[in-house]
Design a protein around this motif. Structure first.
Motif, PDB file in Angstrom:
ATOM      1  N   ARG A 231      52.352  71.118  38.504  1.00  0.00           N
ATOM      2  CA  ARG A 231      51.714  70.426  37.382  1.00  0.00           C
ATOM      3  C   ARG A 231      52.339  69.056  37.153  1.00  0.00           C
ATOM      4  O   ARG A 231      51.654  68.070  36.927  1.00  0.00           O
ATOM      5  CB  ARG A 231      51.880  71.254  36.103  1.00  0.00           C
ATOM      6  N   ALA A 232      53.680  69.024  37.175  1.00  0.00           N
ATOM      7  CA  ALA A 232      54.379  67.773  36.886  1.00  0.00           C
ATOM      8  C   ALA A 232      54.076  66.717  37.940  1.00  0.00           C
ATOM      9  O   ALA A 232      53.923  65.540  37.634  1.00  0.00           O
ATOM     10  CB  ALA A 232      55.884  68.025  36.796  1.00  0.00           C
ATOM     11  N   LEU A 233      53.951  67.146  39.206  1.00  0.00           N
ATOM     12  CA  LEU A 233      53.649  66.201  40.282  1.00  0.00           C
ATOM     13  C   LEU A 233      52.333  65.486  40.034  1.00  0.00           C
ATOM     14  O   LEU A 233      52.190  64.302  40.304  1.00  0.00           O
ATOM     15  CB  LEU A 233      53.517  66.957  41.613  1.00  0.00           C
ATOM     16  N   GLY A 234      51.355  66.219  39.512  1.00  0.00           N
ATOM     17  CA  GLY A 234      50.010  65.669  39.422  1.00  0.00           C
ATOM     18  C   GLY A 234      49.661  65.101  38.064  1.00  0.00           C
ATOM     19  O   GLY A 234      48.564  64.598  37.870  1.00  0.00           O
ATOM     20  N   GLU A 235      50.591  65.173  37.117  1.00  0.00           N
ATOM     21  CA  GLU A 235      50.276  64.696  35.778  1.00  0.00           C
ATOM     22  C   GLU A 235      50.089  63.177  35.778  1.00  0.00           C
ATOM     23  O   GLU A 235      50.887  62.452  36.326  1.00  0.00           O
ATOM     24  CB  GLU A 235      51.392  65.098  34.813  1.00  0.00           C
ATOM     25  N   ALA A 238      49.676  61.133  30.764  1.00  0.00           N
ATOM     26  CA  ALA A 238      50.864  61.131  29.917  1.00  0.00           C
ATOM     27  C   ALA A 238      51.905  60.166  30.462  1.00  0.00           C
ATOM     28  O   ALA A 238      52.577  59.458  29.721  1.00  0.00           O
ATOM     29  CB  ALA A 238      51.440  62.537  29.829  1.00  0.00           C
ATOM     30  N   VAL A 239      52.013  60.128  31.799  1.00  0.00           N
ATOM     31  CA  VAL A 239      53.011  59.273  32.422  1.00  0.00           C
ATOM     32  C   VAL A 239      52.532  57.823  32.463  1.00  0.00           C
ATOM     33  O   VAL A 239      53.309  56.882  32.307  1.00  0.00           O
ATOM     34  CB  VAL A 239      53.314  59.781  33.849  1.00  0.00           C
ATOM     35  N   ALA A 240      51.209  57.660  32.626  1.00  0.00           N
ATOM     36  CA  ALA A 240      50.654  56.313  32.764  1.00  0.00           C
ATOM     37  C   ALA A 240      50.981  55.441  31.550  1.00  0.00           C
ATOM     38  O   ALA A 240      51.185  54.244  31.678  1.00  0.00           O
ATOM     39  CB  ALA A 240      49.143  56.383  32.965  1.00  0.00           C
ATOM     40  N   PHE A 241      51.056  56.055  30.373  1.00  0.00           N
ATOM     41  CA  PHE A 241      51.312  55.288  29.158  1.00  0.00           C
ATOM     42  C   PHE A 241      52.749  54.781  29.070  1.00  0.00           C
ATOM     43  O   PHE A 241      52.995  53.729  28.505  1.00  0.00           O
ATOM     44  CB  PHE A 241      51.039  56.155  27.924  1.00  0.00           C
ATOM     45  N   THR A 259      54.677  56.107  39.582  1.00  0.00           N
ATOM     46  CA  THR A 259      54.521  57.352  40.321  1.00  0.00           C
ATOM     47  C   THR A 259      53.219  57.245  41.120  1.00  0.00           C
ATOM     48  O   THR A 259      52.461  56.288  40.945  1.00  0.00           O
ATOM     49  CB  THR A 259      54.407  58.582  39.393  1.00  0.00           C
ATOM     50  N   ILE A 260      52.980  58.232  41.964  1.00  0.00           N
ATOM     51  CA  ILE A 260      51.743  58.217  42.747  1.00  0.00           C
ATOM     52  C   ILE A 260      50.539  58.210  41.806  1.00  0.00           C
ATOM     53  O   ILE A 260      49.615  57.398  41.949  1.00  0.00           O
ATOM     54  CB  ILE A 260      51.680  59.452  43.675  1.00  0.00           C
ATOM     55  N   THR A 261      50.582  59.089  40.807  1.00  0.00           N
ATOM     56  CA  THR A 261      49.418  59.213  39.920  1.00  0.00           C
ATOM     57  C   THR A 261      49.211  57.948  39.098  1.00  0.00           C
ATOM     58  O   THR A 261      48.078  57.505  38.920  1.00  0.00           O
ATOM     59  CB  THR A 261      49.610  60.402  38.966  1.00  0.00           C
TER      60      THR A 261
END
Lengths: 311, 279
Positions: A231-235, A238-241, A259-261
């Motif tokens: 889950r954390a890999l693909g999130e 939330a991280v984008a902000f 990150t990749i996402t």
């Protein structure tokens, strides 16, 4: 089961079979399509070079995944480090400590954390958590742990709140419910006879948890952890902000990164050259392969655990 | 300190830490929800639902386009995804019960449930947006449907497996063909469970943002034309929250409040349904 061949029955079985095949077709399709779309980039940069190159430059059309993979790895690992102890603690509390009338409500409350959309986590992270991080928590960490020799390198720079650390904190909150609920389910499957015999020879509650429940349910807990990792890999949102989408490898947790996402979310619709777009597809392929492997491992553990309990 | 005492103290410390962990988890839930509540309710006003966005920097305006767009995309995704999921689950639990194919498919579905949604967005971009040359509401709906299918499929399979086999045998004994047994007996027995699965899958996709970024994109104008770019609440929240204007932030909070409330209500409703039916 199919005694007489009824034509309507045959048609119905065919339709349902086709519907269930869509899952296999979709997974296969995602692999094939992402592979095809990234073929331009794969030809240009190869596999090893792409994964190890820290270059991410749309102007010179030179792309490498290392910065994005680094950001993904750091945020994910840090998030797991914070989430796993909390999640296991919650599972112990819900199964062994909480009075019966609290078990259900607390279990549901923790699972509601998983129902909150990631865009809400992101927004809350940007407007509420990031300022708190920048003004209070990060300076405090810098003064205390950061002053120790050796680890200081992790806490350098001016705390802005938009960094690897804040992103990891948000991620860890988001993945707590996944590990917690699977750990809880595994704990409750420990046979009460075994627990009772441990109590009978005078073990304390913690000794029962540590020496009976945890060893008995470790496969399930591993599965839950691996699922959280996936889950954390693909999130993404939330991280984008709170990560800043800055392609760099940095030793400080108080620096912006990518990150990749986040790279995909921010740059996909802006990619103006074929190589750029193809490289983004390449990133998506790497992410897909990575999370597929992690999730398959999670599933393997959970199935093994399930088989053990049913014996 | 003797051994006896040390063990008791150790146990007390460990159990206290576990309790703290639970408080820690609840703390974040309360923190996030109250924050969304406080910011969101303050920003709610009727114009939000009746006005379309004003040009950047000009005050006034609402998110009518995004509310309608979100609804259109979510409903379309449900219409596409639910039948496929329910039928697929039926095959795994009934016709293919116990076979290797059923096992492999349900394991793959479990993996698919957790595949990063942004990857699904890039996939749909490659197969629907790029060949057609433009973003569209349909592409967004298909992307969400792809996320829904494995969720609905797995819950349907599980719920059908809970229906006692003897119930089917009773219907077989009356001479009913299998499809009739499934539709009239098995589905009826598992209806609540399947419905809950559908509810939870809607809750799951209603908050998705990442796959919509490259599929339905966004639209400043009101539209019900699903073959062009369509606004959605989640993408609007992303854009508005990242934007520079205070007014935008206000509207993003209001939208966040609405979407959180809807999703939590659906989720809690689903859980209560399951509890009430299968206790």
């Amino acid at each position: 089961m199919l005694q007489k061949k009824n034509p309507v029955d045959f048609a119905f079985s065919l339709i349902t079979a086709l519907a269930s095949l869509t899952v296999i077709v979709l997974i296969g399709g995602i692999f094939v399509v992402l592979w095809q779309e990234s073929s331009l980039s794969i030809r240009k940069f190869g596999v090893i070079d792409f994964l190890l190159s820290t270059d991410w430059n749309p102007v010179t059309e030179s792309f490498g995944a290392a910065t994005a993979i680094y950001g993904t790895a750091v945020t994910t690992l840090l998030a797991l480090l914070m989430a796993i102890p909390a999640a296991i603690g919650i599972a112990i509390f819900v199964t062994e400590i909480a009075p019966d009338f609290l078990k259900g409500p607390i279990g549901i409350a923790i699972e509601l954390l998983a129902a909150i959309p990631s865009i809400i986590y992101g927004m809350w992270g940007l407007f509420t958590l990031a300022p708190i991080m920048a003004n209070y928590i990060e300076p405090a960490l810098q003064k205390s742990i950061g002053a120790l020799p050796g680890v200081g390198i992790l806490f350098q720079g001016t705390p802005m709140g938009i960094d690897l650390f804040t992103a990891s904190v948000i991620l860890s909150i988001m993945i707590i419910p996944f590990t917690a609920s699977i750990a809880r389910d595994s704990f409750t499957l420990t046979p009460s006879v075994v627990k009772e015999s441990a109590y009978a020879i005078g073990a304390t509650k913690w000794e029962v948890v540590k020496n009976v429940v945890l060893p008995y349910s470790k496969l399930g807990v591993f599965g839950g952890v691996a699922l959280s990792l996936g889950r954390a890999l693909g999130e993404t949102m939330a991280v984008a902000f709170v990560l800043g989408n800055n392609h760099q490898i940095t030793t400080s947790l108080f620096d912006a990164a990518a990150t990749i996402t986040v790279t995909l979310a921010n740059e996909f619709t802006e990619a103006d050259t074929d190589v750029y777009l193809s490289s983004l597809f390449y990133l998506a392929l790497v992410l897909f392969a990575l999370s597929f492997i992690v999730l398959a491992v999670a599933k393997f553990f959970l199935l093994k655990a399930e088989r053990r309990y049913s014996r | 300190m003797n051994v006896e005492k040390r063990r008791k103290v150790e146990s007390f410390i460990a159990l206290s830490l576990s309790t703290l962990a639970a408080v820690f988890g609840l703390f974040w839930l309360v923190f996030i929800l109250s924050d969304v509540l406080v910011h969101g309710i303050g920003a709610l006003h009727p114009g939000l639902f009746t006005n379309d966005p004003a040009p950047p920097g000009i005050s006034g305006g609402g998110l009518r386009n995004a509310f309608v767009g979100q609804l259109l995309i979510t409903i379309s995704a449900t219409v596409i995804g639910v039948p496929v999921g329910v039928l697929g689950g039926t095959f795994l639990a009934e016709y293919a019960r116990g076979t290797k194919l059923a096992r492999v498919t349900s394991i793959l579905s479990d993996i698919m449930v957790s595949v990063p949604s942004i990857v699904i967005g890039t996939f749909i971009y490659a197969v629907l947006v790029k060949p057609l040359g433009h973003f569209s509401g349909w592409a967004g709906a298909v992307a969400l449907a792809v996320i829904m299918i494995p969720v609905v499929l797995r819950t349907t399979e599980d719920m059908l497996s809970l229906v006692p086999w003897t119930l089917r045998e009773a219907a077989f004994a009356l001479g009913a063909p299998y499809y009739k047994v499934i539709v009239q007996v098995v589905y009826r027995g598992a209806a609540t469970g399947i419905f809950t699965g559908i509810l939870l899958s809607i809750a799951r996709v209603a908050g998705e943002t990442a796959p919509l970024l490259f599929t339905s994109f966004n639209n400043q104008f009101f539209t019900t034309d699903m073959s062009g770019p369509v606004a959605s609440l989640t993408v609007s929240i992303f854009q508005y929250a990242m934007g520079p204007y205070d007014e935008w932030h206000q509207q993003a909070w209001a939208a966040a409040f609405m979407i959180t409330v809807v999703i939590l209500v659906i989720t809690i409703l689903g859980r209560l349904l399951i509890k009430w039916r299968y206790k």
